[in-house]
Design a protein around this motif. Structure first.
Motif, PDB file in Angstrom:
ATOM      1  N   LEU A  57     -42.106  46.992  11.490  1.00  0.00           N
ATOM      2  CA  LEU A  57     -41.087  47.540  12.387  1.00  0.00           C
ATOM      3  C   LEU A  57     -39.990  46.521  12.685  1.00  0.00           C
ATOM      4  O   LEU A  57     -38.820  46.883  12.780  1.00  0.00           O
ATOM      5  N   THR A  58     -40.355  45.251  12.815  1.00  0.00           N
ATOM      6  CA  THR A  58     -39.341  44.240  13.152  1.00  0.00           C
ATOM      7  C   THR A  58     -38.363  43.994  12.015  1.00  0.00           C
ATOM      8  O   THR A  58     -37.251  43.526  12.254  1.00  0.00           O
ATOM      9  N   ASP A  60     -37.208  38.941   6.752  1.00  0.00           N
ATOM     10  CA  ASP A  60     -36.261  39.969   6.285  1.00  0.00           C
ATOM     11  C   ASP A  60     -35.892  39.732   4.821  1.00  0.00           C
ATOM     12  O   ASP A  60     -35.872  40.671   4.026  1.00  0.00           O
ATOM     13  N   ASP A 108     -37.613  46.493   9.807  1.00  0.00           N
ATOM     14  CA  ASP A 108     -37.154  47.830   9.400  1.00  0.00           C
ATOM     15  C   ASP A 108     -37.677  48.218   8.018  1.00  0.00           C
ATOM     16  O   ASP A 108     -36.927  48.668   7.154  1.00  0.00           O
ATOM     17  N   ALA A 109     -38.982  48.011   7.817  1.00  0.00           N
ATOM     18  CA  ALA A 109     -39.630  48.366   6.554  1.00  0.00           C
ATOM     19  C   ALA A 109     -40.708  49.397   6.833  1.00  0.00           C
ATOM     20  O   ALA A 109     -41.310  49.408   7.913  1.00  0.00           O
ATOM     21  N   ASP A 113     -36.694  42.136   1.650  1.00  0.00           N
ATOM     22  CA  ASP A 113     -35.585  42.620   0.820  1.00  0.00           C
ATOM     23  C   ASP A 113     -35.841  42.322  -0.664  1.00  0.00           C
ATOM     24  O   ASP A 113     -35.592  43.164  -1.530  1.00  0.00           O
TER      25      ASP A 113
END
Length: 177
Positions: free
Chosen positions: A77-78, A47, A80-81, A51
């Motif tokens: 997907l895991t 993540d 959220d991209a 980011d």
């Protein structure tokens, strides 16, 4: 003999305390690097790498140590991209199974791309050993910027990580890479 053992234990305990106090923090320094490297194995790492990529801190991201069964769109997907971000700018390294092989995989990626700077993303407790392994494999003129992901570890796990770090530090100093 007892004094030698007691001195060794005291040195280990003091070193461990210093190591814990000096663990790195998140690298909100604004530095832009050629690439970002995430060493898998703990929550929040991928993540954080994504980011940073989205924020324009680098042009490309390597996620080192990804299981062979994981597909780019699944990983996207895991975290959220959008899958398009993974198609254009994310490499999944599938050869690494531990910190040393993460460093090997990363060094090859850095060399292949001709990068002169990378941002290393891993857990705060893992950062000292990850940097050590990576520094031993990269050219001296490649800048490594630490970006630690905070996380709790039980004291026993922390002491094991510190011991691994000390042993690898000794091995690197002795030329056993």
């Amino acid at each position: 003999m007892v004094r030698i053992v007691a001195a060794a234990v005291l040195i280990w305990v003091l070193g461990f305390a210093l190591w814990v106090v000096l663990l790195p923090e998140r690298g909100d320094d604004g530095i832009r690097t050629d690439g970002i490297v995430v060493m898998t194995g703990g929550p929040g790492r991928v993540d954080r790498g994504v980011d940073l990529l989205r924020a324009g801190r680098a042009k490309r991201l390597l996620v080192s140590g990804v299981a062979r069964t994981v597909r780019p769109h699944e990983l996207a997907l895991t975290v959220d991209a959008p899958p398009s971000l993974f198609q254009c700018c994310v490499d999944l390294g599938r050869e690494a199974v531990d910190t040393r092989s993460n460093a090997d995989e990363t060094a090859k990626w850095v060399k292949r791309r001709g990068y002169r700077s990378i941002r290393l993303v891993t857990s705060a407790w893992h950062m000292p050993r990850a940097r050590l392994e990576l520094s031993a494999r990269l050219d001296d003129d490649v800048l490594i910027v630490s970006d630690a992901v905070p996380g709790e570890r039980p004291p026993a796990a922390m002491s094991r990580e510190y011991t691994k770090y000390v042993l690898r530090l000794l091995a690197v100093w002795l030329g056993i890479v």
